[in-house]
Motif scaffolding. Structure first.
Motif, PDB file in Angstrom:
ATOM      1  N   PRO A  20       0.805  -1.219   0.000  1.00 19.18           N
ATOM      2  CA  PRO A  20       0.000   0.000   0.000  1.00 19.18           C
ATOM      3  C   PRO A  20       0.834   1.263   0.000  1.00 19.18           C
ATOM      4  CG  PRO A  20      -0.846  -1.578   1.576  1.00 19.18           C
ATOM      5  CD  PRO A  20       0.461  -2.112   1.080  1.00 19.18           C
ATOM      6  N   ASP A  21       1.838   1.320   0.842  1.00 17.23           N
ATOM      7  CA  ASP A  21       2.782   2.418   0.862  1.00 17.23           C
ATOM      8  C   ASP A  21       3.908   1.986   1.783  1.00 17.23           C
ATOM      9  OD1 ASP A  21       2.009   3.150   3.622  1.00 17.23           O
ATOM     10  OD2 ASP A  21       0.188   3.889   2.653  1.00 17.23           O
ATOM     11  N   SER A  22       4.950   2.792   1.874  1.00 16.86           N
ATOM     12  CA  SER A  22       6.135   2.392   2.639  1.00 16.86           C
ATOM     13  C   SER A  22       5.844   2.271   4.129  1.00 16.86           C
ATOM     14  CB  SER A  22       7.264   3.408   2.414  1.00 16.86           C
ATOM     15  OG  SER A  22       6.846   4.699   2.840  1.00 16.86           O
ATOM     16  N   ALA A  23       4.709   2.829   4.578  1.00 19.83           N
ATOM     17  CA  ALA A  23       4.388   2.781   6.007  1.00 19.83           C
ATOM     18  C   ALA A  23       3.754   1.456   6.411  1.00 19.83           C
ATOM     19  CB  ALA A  23       3.451   3.930   6.364  1.00 19.83           C
ATOM     20  N   VAL A  24       3.370   0.615   5.435  1.00 26.67           N
ATOM     21  CA  VAL A  24       2.687  -0.634   5.756  1.00 26.67           C
ATOM     22  C   VAL A  24       3.485  -1.801   5.178  1.00 26.67           C
ATOM     23  CG1 VAL A  24       0.524  -1.909   5.638  1.00 26.67           C
ATOM     24  CG2 VAL A  24       0.486   0.576   5.679  1.00 26.67           C
ATOM     25  N   LEU A  25       4.372  -2.330   5.992  1.00 28.08           N
ATOM     26  CA  LEU A  25       5.195  -3.456   5.571  1.00 28.08           C
ATOM     27  C   LEU A  25       4.907  -4.697   6.393  1.00 28.08           C
ATOM     28  CD1 LEU A  25       8.634  -1.610   5.230  1.00 28.08           C
ATOM     29  CD2 LEU A  25       6.959  -2.038   3.440  1.00 28.08           C
ATOM     30  N   TYR A  26       3.909  -4.651   7.254  1.00 28.94           N
ATOM     31  CA  TYR A  26       3.695  -5.763   8.175  1.00 28.94           C
ATOM     32  C   TYR A  26       2.923  -6.909   7.540  1.00 28.94           C
ATOM     33  CZ  TYR A  26      -1.160  -4.290   8.921  1.00 28.94           C
ATOM     34  OH  TYR A  26      -2.476  -3.970   8.745  1.00 28.94           O
ATOM     35  N   THR A  27       2.347  -6.708   6.372  1.00 29.07           N
ATOM     36  CA  THR A  27       1.605  -7.777   5.715  1.00 29.07           C
ATOM     37  C   THR A  27       1.865  -7.740   4.220  1.00 29.07           C
ATOM     38  OG1 THR A  27      -0.602  -8.665   5.250  1.00 29.07           O
ATOM     39  CG2 THR A  27      -0.433  -6.282   5.566  1.00 29.07           C
ATOM     40  N   PRO A  28       1.936  -8.905   3.579  1.00 22.61           N
ATOM     41  CA  PRO A  28       2.122  -8.914   2.126  1.00 22.61           C
ATOM     42  C   PRO A  28       0.965  -8.262   1.389  1.00 22.61           C
ATOM     43  CG  PRO A  28       2.544 -11.095   3.060  1.00 22.61           C
ATOM     44  CD  PRO A  28       1.936 -10.267   4.146  1.00 22.61           C
ATOM     45  N   SER A  29      -0.245  -8.301   1.967  1.00 22.35           N
ATOM     46  CA  SER A  29      -1.406  -7.725   1.315  1.00 22.35           C
ATOM     47  C   SER A  29      -2.479  -7.402   2.341  1.00 22.35           C
ATOM     48  CB  SER A  29      -1.980  -8.695   0.274  1.00 22.35           C
ATOM     49  OG  SER A  29      -3.202  -8.204  -0.244  1.00 22.35           O
ATOM     50  N   LEU A  30      -3.128  -6.273   2.155  1.00 22.06           N
ATOM     51  CA  LEU A  30      -4.254  -5.889   3.003  1.00 22.06           C
ATOM     52  C   LEU A  30      -5.579  -6.420   2.469  1.00 22.06           C
ATOM     53  CD1 LEU A  30      -3.163  -2.223   3.680  1.00 22.06           C
ATOM     54  CD2 LEU A  30      -3.502  -3.948   5.451  1.00 22.06           C
ATOM     55  N   THR A  31      -5.561  -7.035   1.290  1.00 24.14           N
ATOM     56  CA  THR A  31      -6.811  -7.491   0.686  1.00 24.14           C
ATOM     57  C   THR A  31      -6.790  -8.955   0.259  1.00 24.14           C
ATOM     58  OG1 THR A  31      -6.063  -6.630  -1.456  1.00 24.14           O
ATOM     59  CG2 THR A  31      -7.484  -5.205  -0.139  1.00 24.14           C
ATOM     60  N   GLN A  32      -5.633  -9.533  -0.013  1.00 25.31           N
ATOM     61  CA  GLN A  32      -5.531 -10.959  -0.297  1.00 25.31           C
ATOM     62  C   GLN A  32      -5.101 -11.702   0.959  1.00 25.31           C
ATOM     63  OE1 GLN A  32      -3.551 -12.172  -4.136  1.00 25.31           O
ATOM     64  NE2 GLN A  32      -2.711 -10.121  -3.950  1.00 25.31           N
ATOM     65  N   TYR A  33      -5.476 -12.974   1.047  1.00 27.78           N
ATOM     66  CA  TYR A  33      -4.904 -13.790   2.112  1.00 27.78           C
ATOM     67  C   TYR A  33      -3.610 -14.404   1.596  1.00 27.78           C
ATOM     68  CZ  TYR A  33      -3.845 -17.197   5.614  1.00 27.78           C
ATOM     69  OH  TYR A  33      -3.183 -17.910   6.582  1.00 27.78           O
ATOM     70  N   ILE A  34      -2.498 -13.895   2.086  1.00 26.61           N
ATOM     71  CA  ILE A  34      -1.168 -14.408   1.743  1.00 26.61           C
ATOM     72  C   ILE A  34      -0.408 -14.575   3.042  1.00 26.61           C
ATOM     73  CG2 ILE A  34       0.983 -13.997   0.489  1.00 26.61           C
ATOM     74  CD1 ILE A  34      -0.572 -12.109  -1.346  1.00 26.61           C
ATOM     75  N   ARG A  35      -0.019 -15.784   3.357  1.00 25.99           N
ATOM     76  CA  ARG A  35       0.697 -16.002   4.603  1.00 25.99           C
ATOM     77  C   ARG A  35       2.104 -15.422   4.510  1.00 25.99           C
ATOM     78  NH1 ARG A  35       1.738 -21.817   7.464  1.00 25.99           N
ATOM     79  NH2 ARG A  35       2.962 -21.031   9.231  1.00 25.99           N
ATOM     80  N   ARG A  36       2.498 -14.741   5.546  1.00 26.27           N
ATOM     81  CA  ARG A  36       3.837 -14.139   5.611  1.00 26.27           C
ATOM     82  C   ARG A  36       4.911 -15.219   5.492  1.00 26.27           C
ATOM     83  NH1 ARG A  36       6.838 -13.650  10.518  1.00 26.27           N
ATOM     84  NH2 ARG A  36       8.669 -12.295  10.258  1.00 26.27           N
ATOM     85  N   ARG A  37       5.889 -14.971   4.625  1.00 27.12           N
ATOM     86  CA  ARG A  37       6.998 -15.910   4.450  1.00 27.12           C
ATOM     87  C   ARG A  37       7.962 -15.780   5.623  1.00 27.12           C
ATOM     88  NH1 ARG A  37       6.485 -20.125   1.793  1.00 27.12           N
ATOM     89  NH2 ARG A  37       8.750 -20.235   1.556  1.00 27.12           N
ATOM     90  N   THR A  38       8.327 -16.919   6.200  1.00 27.67           N
ATOM     91  CA  THR A  38       9.252 -16.906   7.327  1.00 27.67           C
ATOM     92  C   THR A  38      10.336 -17.950   7.131  1.00 27.67           C
ATOM     93  OG1 THR A  38       8.239 -18.620   8.713  1.00 27.67           O
ATOM     94  CG2 THR A  38       7.249 -16.429   8.817  1.00 27.67           C
ATOM     95  N   SER A  39      11.354 -17.848   7.941  1.00 26.78           N
ATOM     96  CA  SER A  39      12.368 -18.892   8.015  1.00 26.78           C
ATOM     97  C   SER A  39      11.774 -20.100   8.734  1.00 26.78           C
ATOM     98  CB  SER A  39      13.601 -18.374   8.760  1.00 26.78           C
ATOM     99  OG  SER A  39      13.242 -17.916  10.058  1.00 26.78           O
ATOM    100  N   THR A  40      12.466 -21.220   8.673  1.00 24.02           N
ATOM    101  CA  THR A  40      12.018 -22.438   9.354  1.00 24.02           C
ATOM    102  C   THR A  40      12.798 -22.617  10.645  1.00 24.02           C
ATOM    103  OG1 THR A  40      11.375 -23.560   7.312  1.00 24.02           O
ATOM    104  CG2 THR A  40      11.890 -24.962   9.198  1.00 24.02           C
ATOM    105  N   VAL A  41      12.088 -22.961  11.700  1.00 30.36           N
ATOM    106  CA  VAL A  41      12.707 -23.246  12.990  1.00 30.36           C
ATOM    107  C   VAL A  41      12.539 -24.741  13.267  1.00 30.36           C
ATOM    108  CG1 VAL A  41      12.538 -22.851  15.482  1.00 30.36           C
ATOM    109  CG2 VAL A  41      12.381 -20.938  13.902  1.00 30.36           C
ATOM    110  N   THR A  42      13.635 -25.401  13.632  1.00 28.24           N
ATOM    111  CA  THR A  42      13.609 -26.830  13.924  1.00 28.24           C
ATOM    112  C   THR A  42      13.297 -27.038  15.402  1.00 28.24           C
ATOM    113  OG1 THR A  42      15.259 -27.234  12.196  1.00 28.24           O
ATOM    114  CG2 THR A  42      14.928 -28.968  13.840  1.00 28.24           C
ATOM    115  N   ILE A  43      12.166 -27.691  15.665  1.00 30.76           N
ATOM    116  CA  ILE A  43      11.744 -27.973  17.044  1.00 30.76           C
ATOM    117  C   ILE A  43      11.441 -29.467  17.106  1.00 30.76           C
ATOM    118  CG2 ILE A  43      10.177 -27.350  18.922  1.00 30.76           C
ATOM    119  CD1 ILE A  43       9.504 -24.795  17.293  1.00 30.76           C
ATOM    120  N   GLY A  44      12.416 -30.264  17.491  1.00 33.92           N
ATOM    121  CA  GLY A  44      12.251 -31.704  17.449  1.00 33.92           C
ATOM    122  C   GLY A  44      11.918 -32.135  16.042  1.00 33.92           C
TER     123      GLY A  44
END
Length: 675
Positions: A20-44
């Motif tokens: 939307p603009d440089s002030a909104v970087l917390y979500t890939p989209s405000l209108t589509q459902y897109i899960r935020r890409r993250t690194s993988t954490v190994t837990i057992g």
């Protein structure tokens, strides 16, 4: 079709995430459902991150030294759906006993990863990291003791503090690297260190910086097997902190670590579920979150199904939702609450609290007793109406007017055609479809002089309609959607109004015809609360598939509960109660029920009920009064964060709490109005 109806600067989604603009970087989209890409954490053998499903977890409440009890409870949790089991380790002896618990679970065939929960005791963390698959530390108290002191740090003094923390923290990092142990750096709003409070205040900014101080040390050691959390008992603060954390990780070029979501000390029963769903669901809507813990003052195995219900709503969200026009200009500050500016229409908008409309369209309003479920009581003697704090503001009766005179505190809304036939059009209000409204305005057909409800949706926001509404000071919009991605579509609608400088009040209308009964408070709290938390919304109207008097009562209570959890309309006592753990020094469920029974008529009073000193006074955050276990059958009572009475016997503690409230002239005797 949507694009032709909306402003040309806001294009239809084409599959590419909008920024939307440089002030909104917390979500890939405000209108589509897109899960935020993250690194993988190994837990057992149960990894976490965006390449894997969103995980469910909870925490044991049995004393960690009770190996048999801990194992039995952990098994109940696992069979209820927990993919990680967290166990408190307040000292070295409990950390040592984690090995016995783990071994017995493995003997019985359960390989679910265990998480050690650590406060104050680095040596316990260092031992636990050699035994279990993950260690949770709280940066607010891992290397600090809270004294509630303000310290005016120089930059050099602050840097020296960070070096002191680094020295205490490095041994744990190196052990985790050696043993392949994961770590959660879990900030809690109520337990920020004096250092953070002194420099950043009791704010989402302070919460984020508290975690980043520890995270930077980890990254300097090339240790990345980390999850992060930003918990608060206030969903508004919690949501803002997580959003800000995501943005800061992005801005600083840090790894996109997976996030553990939770509203801490949410409480019990429906209020606890509402508060949890409002915070967790709002973030899940924007694709944020990789594991969920719902913190209820109930048995931990009851938490997992609630978390699973919240998560499962998003399993097929992208495929099941209708495309929503993208947002390229976002007029909302997602990191700081500010209510949308609206003009006042009767008692909607402006400085008015959000209003509650009860849907009676499927139930005849033929008897005064039918209003009892929505908080209005007729007393034959003395022939008067009374209203409690959960009294609805309006009733919608569809095409059939009420058969008796309503109390002064309650107004009626009817369908436009039915309203036109009434002899008294002054004290009732019409609801028009978008088409009816435009036809009435074009043909100069009479409408109500003060207040007209217009039911509309995003697809109906034509230029002509919005221009007409903008110049009509009698309109309140009832906004609805059939989209599976409901909250973002309703948010998109309000954003369109804001970007066109339309200040018309908006009431959120949600109908849930085909969902399990237990999911209704979770869905409604997400869809409505997710808007309220950003200051979008001037009222709520909920409907379901089973119209009945009992359902009316439930929906009315749910509506007020959502407004309370979003901190937009306070109508009842708020309880900030921890979910219990092995540190707890009394029966939290029984005690919470006893306190609630005596105090639930105290509108606006916030009472923290904490099982141990770890969760109080800090974790009570903004509670007015605190009830904190400090020893077996010994309670400390707090006013705010100041201890007032120490070592009160448990059998007298509730009475002493009430006396403390009396001293502050905040006690009211229960009466009919508060039933």
């Amino acid at each position: 079709m949507l694009d032709s109806l909306l402003s040309p600067s806001l294009p239809v989604v084409t599959g590419t995430p909008e920024r939307p603009d440089s002030a909104v970087l917390y979500t890939p989209s405000l209108t589509q459902y897109i899960r935020r890409r993250t690194s993988t954490v190994t837990i057992g053998d149960v990894p976490m991150g965006s390449d894997y499903p969103i995980r469910v977890q909870s925490m044991t409440t049995v004393d960690t030294m009770d190996t048999k009890g801990s194992v039995e409870q952990a098994i109940r949790m696992i069979e209820a759906g927990c993919e990680y089991v967290r166990i408190t380790a307040p000292s070295v002896k409990e950390a040592q006993n984690l090995e016995n618990i783990r071994k017995e679970l493995r003997v019985q065939g359960y390989t679910t990863p265990l998480v050690a929960d650590i406060h104050f005791t680095p040596n316990a963390a260092e031992l636990a990291a050699r035994i279990v698959e993950k260690v949770r530390i709280n940066p607010g108290n891992y290397a600090d003791r809270k004294r509630f002191e303000f310290i005016d740090y120089t930059d050099d003094a602050y840097a020296a503090e960070l070096e002191r923390i680094r020295a205490k923290f490095l041994p744990l990092i190196r052990i985790c690297k050696e043993y392949g142990t994961a770590m959660r750096i879990g900030t809690n709003h109520g337990s920020l260190s004096d250092r953070i409070l002194s420099r950043y205040g009791d704010t989402p900014v302070g919460m984020v910086e508290s975690a980043l101080e520890f995270l930077r040390i980890c990254e300097a050691e090339n240790y990345y097997n980390i999850t992060l959390s930003m918990k608060s008992s206030n969903p508004q603060v919690m949501v803002q902190a997580y959003r800000l954390l995501v943005q800061r990780l992005d801005e600083e070029g840090l790894k996109p670590y997976p996030l553990h979501l939770g509203v801490t000390e949410a409480g019990e029963a429906e209020d606890g579920r509402i508060k949890s769903a409002l915070g967790i669901g709002t973030l899940l809507e924007d694709g944020i979150g990789d594991t969920v813990r719902v913190s209820l003052t109930e048995e931990p195995e009851r938490e997992a199904p609630v978390a699973r219900a919240l998560i499962d709503r998003y399993t097929n969200r992208a495929a099941s939702s209708t495309p929503i026009p993208a947002i390229t200009k976002y007029p909302v500050n997602p990191f700081q609450y500010s209510r949308r500016i609206t003009h006042e229409v009767v008692n909607f908008g402006g400085q008015n609290v959000p209003r509650v409309i009860a849907d009676f369209s499927q139930i005849p309003v033929a008897d005064v007793n039918v209003l009892h479920p929505i908080g209005h009581f007729y007393l034959p003697e003395p022939d008067k109406w009374r209203m409690n704090d959960l009294g609805a503001d309006y009733i919608y009766t569809g095409s059939t007017p009420a058969q008796f005179m309503l109390p002064n505190g309650l107004k009626q809304i009817l369908n436009y055609a039915a309203w036109q036939t009434l002899s008294d059009q002054v004290n009732t209000f019409p609801v028009l479809t978008t088409e009816e409204y435009m036809s009435a305005r074009a043909g100069q057909v009479p409408v109500q002089a003060r207040l007209n409800f217009v039911r509309t949706s995003l697809a109906e926001l034509s230029d002509a309609f919005m221009n007409t509404v903008k110049n009509d000071t009698t309109v309140v919009l009832l906004v609805s959607t059939e989209n599976a991605h409901a909250m973002p579509e309703l948010r998109r609608l309000v954003v369109e109004l804001m970007n066109r400088d339309i200040t018309t009040p908006v009431v959120v209308l949600r109908n849930y015809p085909d969902i399990p009964e237990e999911d209704l408070p979770l869905y409604a709290s997400t869809d409505v609360g997710g808007l309220l938390i950003d200051g979008l919304g001037d009222g709520v109207m909920l409907s379901s598939a089973s119209p009945s008097v009992d359902e009316l009562k439930r929906l009315n209570s749910l509506s007020f509960g959502i407004l309370q959890a979003a901190r937009t309309r306070i109508t009842k006592t708020e309880y900030i109660s921890c979910p219990s753990c092995g540190r707890t020094l009394f029966d939290l469920q029984e005690t919470t029920a006893r306190i609630r029974q005596r105090t639930d008529h105290l509108k606006g009073v916030k009472i923290g009920i904490m099982g141990c000193i770890v969760n109080g006074p800090g974790e009570m955050a903004d509670a007015d009064y605190g009830y904190v276990g400090i020893g077996r059958d010994k309670i400390a009572l707090y006013r705010g964060q100041q201890v007032i009475k120490k070592s009160v016997p448990a059998d007298r503690a509730v009475d002493e709490l009430i006396e403390l409230i009396r001293e502050d002239s905040r006690w009211l005797e229960p009466s009919l109005e508060t039933v």
